[in-house]
Design a protein around this motif. Sequence first.
Motif, PDB file in Angstrom:
ATOM      1  N   ARG A 128      29.673  34.981  24.567  1.00  0.00           N
ATOM      2  CA  ARG A 128      29.706  33.809  23.699  1.00  0.00           C
ATOM      3  C   ARG A 128      28.375  33.793  22.958  1.00  0.00           C
ATOM      4  NH1 ARG A 128      30.151  28.405  26.043  1.00  0.00           N
ATOM      5  NH2 ARG A 128      30.944  27.826  23.992  1.00  0.00           N
ATOM      6  N   GLY A 149      36.877  34.188  17.374  1.00  0.00           N
ATOM      7  CA  GLY A 149      37.069  33.196  18.424  1.00  0.00           C
ATOM      8  C   GLY A 149      35.987  33.143  19.468  1.00  0.00           C
ATOM      9  N   THR A 150      34.888  33.923  19.313  1.00  0.00           N
ATOM     10  CA  THR A 150      33.816  33.901  20.306  1.00  0.00           C
ATOM     11  C   THR A 150      32.469  33.528  19.709  1.00  0.00           C
ATOM     12  OG1 THR A 150      33.450  36.276  19.988  1.00  0.00           O
ATOM     13  CG2 THR A 150      34.941  35.628  21.761  1.00  0.00           C
ATOM     14  N   CYS A 156      36.370  21.943  24.557  1.00  0.00           N
ATOM     15  CA  CYS A 156      36.511  23.399  24.645  1.00  0.00           C
ATOM     16  C   CYS A 156      36.094  23.827  26.044  1.00  0.00           C
ATOM     17  CB  CYS A 156      35.676  24.087  23.579  1.00  0.00           C
ATOM     18  SG  CYS A 156      36.120  23.622  21.895  1.00  0.00           S
ATOM     19  N   HIS A 205      39.559  28.759  19.229  1.00  0.00           N
ATOM     20  CA  HIS A 205      38.705  28.706  20.424  1.00  0.00           C
ATOM     21  C   HIS A 205      39.397  28.089  21.630  1.00  0.00           C
ATOM     22  CE1 HIS A 205      34.716  29.888  18.694  1.00  0.00           C
ATOM     23  NE2 HIS A 205      35.362  29.630  17.573  1.00  0.00           N
ATOM     24  N   CYS A 216      40.570  25.030  22.023  1.00  0.00           N
ATOM     25  CA  CYS A 216      40.094  23.673  22.268  1.00  0.00           C
ATOM     26  C   CYS A 216      41.258  22.678  22.227  1.00  0.00           C
ATOM     27  CB  CYS A 216      39.055  23.267  21.220  1.00  0.00           C
ATOM     28  SG  CYS A 216      37.640  24.396  21.115  1.00  0.00           S
TER      29      CYS A 216
END
Length: 341
Positions: A129, A234-235, A294, A332, A334
Amino acid sequence: MKTMRRIGLYAVVPLVLVLAAGYGWYRTSDTGKRWRYEDRLATYCEGLLPVAESAALTAYSTDPGLPGDRTGGADDERWDECGVADTRLLAALIPHDVVRNRNLSGDPLSMLRDGDSGHLPVAVGGGWRGYTDFRETGIVLNCTNRPASLVVAVRADESHENAAETRQIARLATATAERAAEQWSCDAPHGTGVPPIPVQDDRPAPGNATGTCAGVPVPGDDSVDWHRETTAPGTALLETCALGETKARDEELYWFDAAFGPYAQRLRTAEDGPGGYRGDAGADRHSAWASAVCGTGPRALFTVNDTEYAAPPRGYLRTALRAFAERAAQRHGCTDLKLPS
Protein backbone atom coordinates in the motif's frame (compact mmCIF):
# COMPACT_ATOMS: atom_id res chain seq x y z
CA MET A 1 64.69 -4.28 36.85
CA LYS A 2 66.07 -2.70 33.71
CA THR A 3 65.82 -6.07 31.98
CA MET A 4 62.15 -6.34 32.95
CA ARG A 5 61.45 -2.85 31.60
CA ARG A 6 63.15 -3.75 28.32
CA ILE A 7 61.05 -6.92 28.04
CA GLY A 8 57.89 -4.92 28.77
CA LEU A 9 58.84 -2.29 26.20
CA TYR A 10 59.52 -4.94 23.58
CA ALA A 11 56.03 -6.40 24.24
CA VAL A 12 54.17 -3.08 24.24
CA VAL A 13 55.67 -1.57 21.08
CA PRO A 14 54.43 -4.35 18.75
CA LEU A 15 50.99 -4.18 20.41
CA VAL A 16 50.82 -0.43 19.83
CA LEU A 17 51.85 -0.92 16.22
CA VAL A 18 49.21 -3.60 15.73
CA LEU A 19 46.53 -1.39 17.29
CA ALA A 20 47.59 1.58 15.18
CA ALA A 21 47.53 -0.51 12.04
CA GLY A 22 44.12 -1.91 12.98
CA TYR A 23 42.73 1.55 13.64
CA GLY A 24 44.12 2.81 10.37
CA TRP A 25 42.53 -0.15 8.56
CA TYR A 26 39.21 0.52 10.35
CA ARG A 27 39.32 4.18 9.28
CA THR A 28 40.44 3.73 5.67
CA SER A 29 39.39 0.32 4.34
CA ASP A 30 36.08 -0.36 2.61
CA THR A 31 35.25 -3.05 5.16
CA GLY A 32 36.00 -0.68 8.01
CA LYS A 33 33.80 1.95 6.38
CA ARG A 34 30.91 -0.52 6.27
CA TRP A 35 31.50 -1.49 9.90
CA ARG A 36 31.47 2.15 10.99
CA TYR A 37 28.27 2.66 9.01
CA GLU A 38 26.59 -0.33 10.62
CA ASP A 39 27.71 0.83 14.06
CA ARG A 40 26.13 4.24 13.42
CA LEU A 41 22.88 2.74 12.11
CA ALA A 42 22.46 0.67 15.26
CA THR A 43 21.43 3.81 17.17
CA TYR A 44 20.55 6.23 14.36
CA CYS A 45 16.82 6.80 13.84
CA GLU A 46 16.14 4.20 16.58
CA GLY A 47 17.83 1.54 14.46
CA LEU A 48 14.97 1.53 11.95
CA LEU A 49 17.07 2.02 8.81
CA PRO A 50 18.14 -1.08 6.86
CA VAL A 51 21.83 -1.25 5.95
CA ALA A 52 21.77 -2.19 2.26
CA GLU A 53 18.80 -0.05 1.22
CA SER A 54 20.07 3.06 2.98
CA ALA A 55 23.63 2.52 1.74
CA ALA A 56 22.29 2.60 -1.82
CA LEU A 57 21.77 6.32 -1.18
CA THR A 58 24.59 7.08 1.26
CA ALA A 59 27.38 4.89 -0.19
CA TYR A 60 28.12 3.88 3.45
CA SER A 61 28.89 7.46 4.42
CA THR A 62 28.06 8.46 7.99
CA ASP A 63 28.96 12.09 7.34
CA PRO A 64 27.22 13.56 5.40
CA GLY A 65 25.30 10.36 4.63
CA LEU A 66 23.48 10.35 7.98
CA PRO A 67 23.14 14.06 8.79
CA GLY A 68 20.82 13.91 11.78
CA ASP A 69 17.70 12.43 13.35
CA ARG A 70 14.97 13.31 15.83
CA THR A 71 12.18 11.43 17.55
CA GLY A 72 8.91 12.15 19.30
CA GLY A 73 5.80 10.64 20.84
CA ALA A 74 5.44 7.23 22.44
CA ASP A 75 3.49 3.97 22.34
CA ASP A 76 0.74 4.08 19.66
CA GLU A 77 1.65 7.60 18.56
CA ARG A 78 5.36 7.86 17.90
CA TRP A 79 7.63 8.99 15.11
CA ASP A 80 11.22 9.23 13.93
CA GLU A 81 12.54 11.58 11.26
CA CYS A 82 16.04 11.31 9.89
CA GLY A 83 18.22 12.30 7.00
CA VAL A 84 19.43 9.67 4.54
CA ALA A 85 21.90 11.38 2.22
CA ASP A 86 19.88 14.18 0.62
CA THR A 87 16.46 12.70 1.47
CA ARG A 88 14.34 12.97 4.63
CA LEU A 89 12.64 9.86 5.99
CA LEU A 90 9.69 9.82 8.38
CA ALA A 91 8.56 6.66 10.16
CA ALA A 92 5.46 7.04 12.32
CA LEU A 93 2.85 5.01 14.16
CA ILE A 94 -0.46 6.87 13.88
CA PRO A 95 -3.73 5.91 15.65
CA HIS A 96 -6.73 5.60 13.36
CA ASP A 97 -8.81 8.12 15.32
CA VAL A 98 -6.50 11.17 15.20
CA VAL A 99 -6.58 14.08 12.79
CA ARG A 100 -4.00 16.68 11.87
CA ASN A 101 -3.17 19.21 14.56
CA ARG A 102 -1.88 22.34 12.84
CA ASN A 103 -0.92 23.89 16.18
CA LEU A 104 1.20 20.99 17.43
CA SER A 105 4.91 21.04 16.67
CA GLY A 106 6.11 17.62 15.62
CA ASP A 107 2.72 16.31 14.55
CA PRO A 108 3.56 13.40 12.20
CA LEU A 109 0.42 13.94 10.10
CA SER A 110 1.58 17.47 9.39
CA MET A 111 4.93 16.06 8.25
CA LEU A 112 3.23 14.04 5.50
CA ARG A 113 3.03 16.12 2.38
CA ASP A 114 2.74 15.94 -1.37
CA GLY A 115 5.76 16.64 -3.50
CA ASP A 116 6.03 19.28 -6.15
CA SER A 117 7.42 17.08 -8.91
CA GLY A 118 4.62 17.85 -11.34
CA HIS A 119 3.88 14.12 -11.71
CA LEU A 120 0.61 12.61 -10.51
CA PRO A 121 0.90 9.88 -7.85
CA VAL A 122 1.20 6.25 -8.94
CA ALA A 123 1.19 2.97 -7.02
CA VAL A 124 4.48 1.50 -5.81
CA GLY A 125 3.33 -2.03 -6.66
CA GLY A 126 4.61 -5.33 -5.33
CA GLY A 127 1.60 -5.77 -3.06
CA TRP A 128 2.47 -2.68 -1.00
CA ARG A 129 0.00 0.00 0.00
CA GLY A 130 2.05 2.87 -1.27
CA TYR A 131 2.50 5.64 -3.78
CA THR A 132 5.13 7.84 -5.34
CA ASP A 133 5.09 11.01 -7.39
CA PHE A 134 8.86 10.71 -7.94
CA ARG A 135 9.47 13.35 -5.27
CA GLU A 136 7.48 11.92 -2.34
CA THR A 137 7.21 8.18 -1.67
CA GLY A 138 4.93 6.73 1.02
CA ILE A 139 4.28 3.21 2.36
CA VAL A 140 1.55 2.33 4.88
CA LEU A 141 1.06 -0.86 6.92
CA ASN A 142 -2.33 -1.26 8.58
CA CYS A 143 -1.68 -2.88 11.98
CA THR A 144 -4.06 -5.78 12.66
CA ASN A 145 -3.24 -6.01 16.37
CA ARG A 146 -3.82 -2.36 17.25
CA PRO A 147 -5.96 0.49 15.87
CA ALA A 148 -3.08 2.27 14.18
CA SER A 149 -1.22 2.59 10.90
CA LEU A 150 2.52 2.53 10.36
CA VAL A 151 3.64 4.96 7.69
CA VAL A 152 7.08 5.49 6.17
CA ALA A 153 7.47 8.50 3.90
CA VAL A 154 10.61 9.61 2.08
CA ARG A 155 10.94 13.11 0.66
CA ALA A 156 13.53 13.57 -2.08
CA ASP A 157 14.62 16.42 -4.30
CA GLU A 158 14.53 16.69 -8.07
CA SER A 159 17.86 14.91 -8.45
CA HIS A 160 16.08 11.62 -7.66
CA GLU A 161 13.16 12.33 -9.98
CA ASN A 162 13.58 9.30 -12.22
CA ALA A 163 12.29 5.75 -12.23
CA ALA A 164 15.53 4.03 -11.18
CA GLU A 165 16.30 6.19 -8.15
CA THR A 166 12.64 6.35 -7.14
CA ARG A 167 12.67 2.54 -7.04
CA GLN A 168 15.70 2.67 -4.72
CA ILE A 169 13.86 5.08 -2.46
CA ALA A 170 10.76 2.86 -2.47
CA ARG A 171 12.95 -0.09 -1.43
CA LEU A 172 14.30 1.99 1.46
CA ALA A 173 10.75 2.87 2.51
CA THR A 174 9.46 -0.71 2.37
CA ALA A 175 12.46 -2.19 4.20
CA THR A 176 12.21 0.51 6.88
CA ALA A 177 8.49 -0.23 7.26
CA GLU A 178 9.26 -3.90 7.85
CA ARG A 179 11.86 -3.09 10.52
CA ALA A 180 9.60 -0.54 12.20
CA ALA A 181 6.68 -3.00 12.23
CA GLU A 182 8.83 -5.56 14.05
CA GLN A 183 10.30 -3.05 16.50
CA TRP A 184 6.98 -1.31 17.21
CA SER A 185 4.87 -4.49 17.37
CA CYS A 186 2.67 -3.75 14.36
CA ASP A 187 1.36 -6.98 12.87
CA ALA A 188 0.52 -6.21 9.25
CA PRO A 189 0.67 -7.86 5.83
CA HIS A 190 3.67 -6.81 3.75
CA GLY A 191 4.38 -6.62 0.07
CA THR A 192 6.90 -8.87 -1.62
CA GLY A 193 9.24 -6.45 -3.40
CA VAL A 194 9.33 -3.27 -5.41
CA PRO A 195 8.98 -3.80 -9.16
CA PRO A 196 10.22 -1.22 -11.68
CA ILE A 197 8.20 1.98 -11.43
CA PRO A 198 7.32 3.31 -14.86
CA VAL A 199 6.95 7.03 -15.37
CA GLN A 200 3.44 7.34 -16.71
CA ASP A 201 2.43 9.83 -19.34
CA ASP A 202 0.15 12.05 -17.26
CA ARG A 203 0.24 15.02 -19.59
CA PRO A 204 -3.05 16.73 -20.47
CA ALA A 205 -5.03 14.62 -22.95
CA PRO A 206 -8.29 15.22 -24.78
CA GLY A 207 -10.97 12.62 -25.32
CA ASN A 208 -12.38 9.94 -23.05
CA ALA A 209 -10.65 9.18 -19.75
CA THR A 210 -9.78 5.59 -18.86
CA GLY A 211 -7.92 5.93 -15.53
CA THR A 212 -8.54 8.01 -12.42
CA CYS A 213 -10.73 10.45 -14.37
CA ALA A 214 -12.91 7.72 -15.90
CA GLY A 215 -16.59 8.40 -15.42
CA VAL A 216 -16.14 11.93 -14.08
CA PRO A 217 -18.65 14.19 -15.88
CA VAL A 218 -17.64 17.56 -17.27
CA PRO A 219 -19.69 20.74 -16.94
CA GLY A 220 -22.27 21.31 -19.63
CA ASP A 221 -20.82 24.72 -20.45
CA ASP A 222 -18.10 23.21 -22.67
CA SER A 223 -15.37 24.70 -20.47
CA VAL A 224 -13.30 21.52 -20.07
CA ASP A 225 -10.95 20.53 -22.92
CA TRP A 226 -8.62 17.96 -21.34
CA HIS A 227 -7.91 15.71 -18.39
CA ARG A 228 -4.78 14.55 -16.54
CA GLU A 229 -4.92 11.12 -14.97
CA THR A 230 -3.04 7.97 -14.07
CA THR A 231 -4.08 4.35 -14.14
CA ALA A 232 -5.63 3.20 -10.88
CA PRO A 233 -4.64 -0.34 -9.83
CA GLY A 234 -6.37 -0.04 -6.47
CA THR A 235 -3.31 0.06 -4.18
CA ALA A 236 -2.16 3.68 -4.41
CA LEU A 237 -2.56 5.75 -1.25
CA LEU A 238 -3.22 8.84 -3.36
CA GLU A 239 -5.11 9.10 -6.64
CA THR A 240 -5.67 12.27 -8.62
CA CYS A 241 -7.65 13.51 -11.59
CA ALA A 242 -7.43 17.00 -13.09
CA LEU A 243 -9.71 18.69 -15.62
CA GLY A 244 -8.58 21.76 -17.53
CA GLU A 245 -9.09 24.07 -20.46
CA THR A 246 -7.09 25.46 -23.36
CA LYS A 247 -9.46 28.16 -24.59
CA ALA A 248 -8.14 30.96 -22.42
CA ARG A 249 -5.07 30.28 -20.27
CA ASP A 250 -4.46 26.51 -20.53
CA GLU A 251 -5.09 26.07 -16.81
CA GLU A 252 -6.42 23.39 -14.46
CA LEU A 253 -10.05 23.98 -13.53
CA TYR A 254 -10.88 21.09 -11.17
CA TRP A 255 -8.79 18.74 -9.03
CA PHE A 256 -10.16 15.43 -7.75
CA ASP A 257 -8.23 13.53 -5.07
CA ALA A 258 -8.66 10.23 -3.28
CA ALA A 259 -6.61 9.70 -0.11
CA PHE A 260 -6.35 6.63 2.10
CA GLY A 261 -4.99 5.78 5.55
CA PRO A 262 -2.85 8.48 7.20
CA TYR A 263 -2.90 10.44 3.94
CA ALA A 264 -6.65 10.92 4.47
CA GLN A 265 -6.18 11.73 8.16
CA ARG A 266 -3.68 14.49 7.38
CA LEU A 267 -6.37 16.31 5.38
CA ARG A 268 -8.82 16.29 8.28
CA THR A 269 -8.97 18.83 11.07
CA ALA A 270 -10.94 18.95 14.29
CA GLU A 271 -12.01 22.53 13.67
CA ASP A 272 -13.45 24.44 10.75
CA GLY A 273 -11.04 26.45 8.68
CA PRO A 274 -9.15 26.56 5.39
CA GLY A 275 -6.96 23.71 4.30
CA GLY A 276 -8.87 20.90 6.04
CA TYR A 277 -12.01 18.79 5.87
CA ARG A 278 -14.28 18.18 8.84
CA GLY A 279 -16.88 15.45 9.17
CA ASP A 280 -17.70 12.54 6.91
CA ALA A 281 -18.96 14.69 4.03
CA GLY A 282 -19.57 18.32 3.19
CA ALA A 283 -19.34 21.10 0.66
CA ASP A 284 -18.63 24.79 0.46
CA ARG A 285 -18.31 27.31 -2.33
CA HIS A 286 -15.17 25.89 -3.91
CA SER A 287 -14.96 22.27 -2.76
CA ALA A 288 -16.87 19.16 -1.80
CA TRP A 289 -15.79 16.04 0.03
CA ALA A 290 -16.97 12.53 0.77
CA SER A 291 -15.60 9.60 2.79
CA ALA A 292 -15.87 5.82 3.02
CA VAL A 293 -14.81 2.90 5.20
CA CYS A 294 -11.86 1.03 3.72
CA GLY A 295 -11.13 -2.02 5.87
CA THR A 296 -10.35 -1.43 9.53
CA GLY A 297 -8.37 1.76 9.02
CA PRO A 298 -9.45 5.41 9.02
CA ARG A 299 -12.08 6.56 6.56
CA ALA A 300 -10.84 7.35 3.08
CA LEU A 301 -11.40 10.88 1.82
CA PHE A 302 -12.55 11.91 -1.66
CA THR A 303 -12.41 15.58 -2.61
CA VAL A 304 -12.97 17.97 -5.48
CA ASN A 305 -11.70 21.54 -5.53
CA ASP A 306 -12.14 24.17 -8.21
CA THR A 307 -9.46 26.70 -9.04
CA GLU A 308 -9.63 30.42 -9.56
CA TYR A 309 -10.09 29.81 -13.29
CA ALA A 310 -13.27 27.76 -12.89
CA ALA A 311 -16.90 28.90 -12.74
CA PRO A 312 -18.74 25.64 -12.07
CA PRO A 313 -22.47 25.55 -12.69
CA ARG A 314 -24.71 25.02 -9.70
CA GLY A 315 -24.47 21.50 -8.32
CA TYR A 316 -21.54 20.45 -10.52
CA LEU A 317 -19.02 19.86 -7.72
CA ARG A 318 -21.37 17.50 -5.88
CA THR A 319 -22.36 15.63 -9.05
CA ALA A 320 -18.77 15.20 -10.22
CA LEU A 321 -17.58 14.20 -6.75
CA ARG A 322 -20.20 11.45 -6.56
CA ALA A 323 -18.96 9.90 -9.81
CA PHE A 324 -15.30 10.14 -8.78
CA ALA A 325 -15.86 8.86 -5.23
CA GLU A 326 -18.05 5.94 -6.24
CA ARG A 327 -15.47 4.62 -8.68
CA ALA A 328 -12.52 5.16 -6.33
CA ALA A 329 -14.35 3.50 -3.43
CA GLN A 330 -15.22 0.52 -5.60
CA ARG A 331 -11.60 0.09 -6.77
CA HIS A 332 -10.37 0.02 -3.18
CA GLY A 333 -13.17 -2.17 -1.82
CA CYS A 334 -14.57 0.59 0.39
CA THR A 335 -18.09 0.68 1.84
CA ASP A 336 -20.39 3.14 3.63
CA LEU A 337 -19.75 5.97 1.19
CA LYS A 338 -20.94 9.27 2.68
CA LEU A 339 -21.65 12.06 0.18
CA PRO A 340 -22.55 15.72 0.75
CA SER A 341 -26.28 16.37 0.70
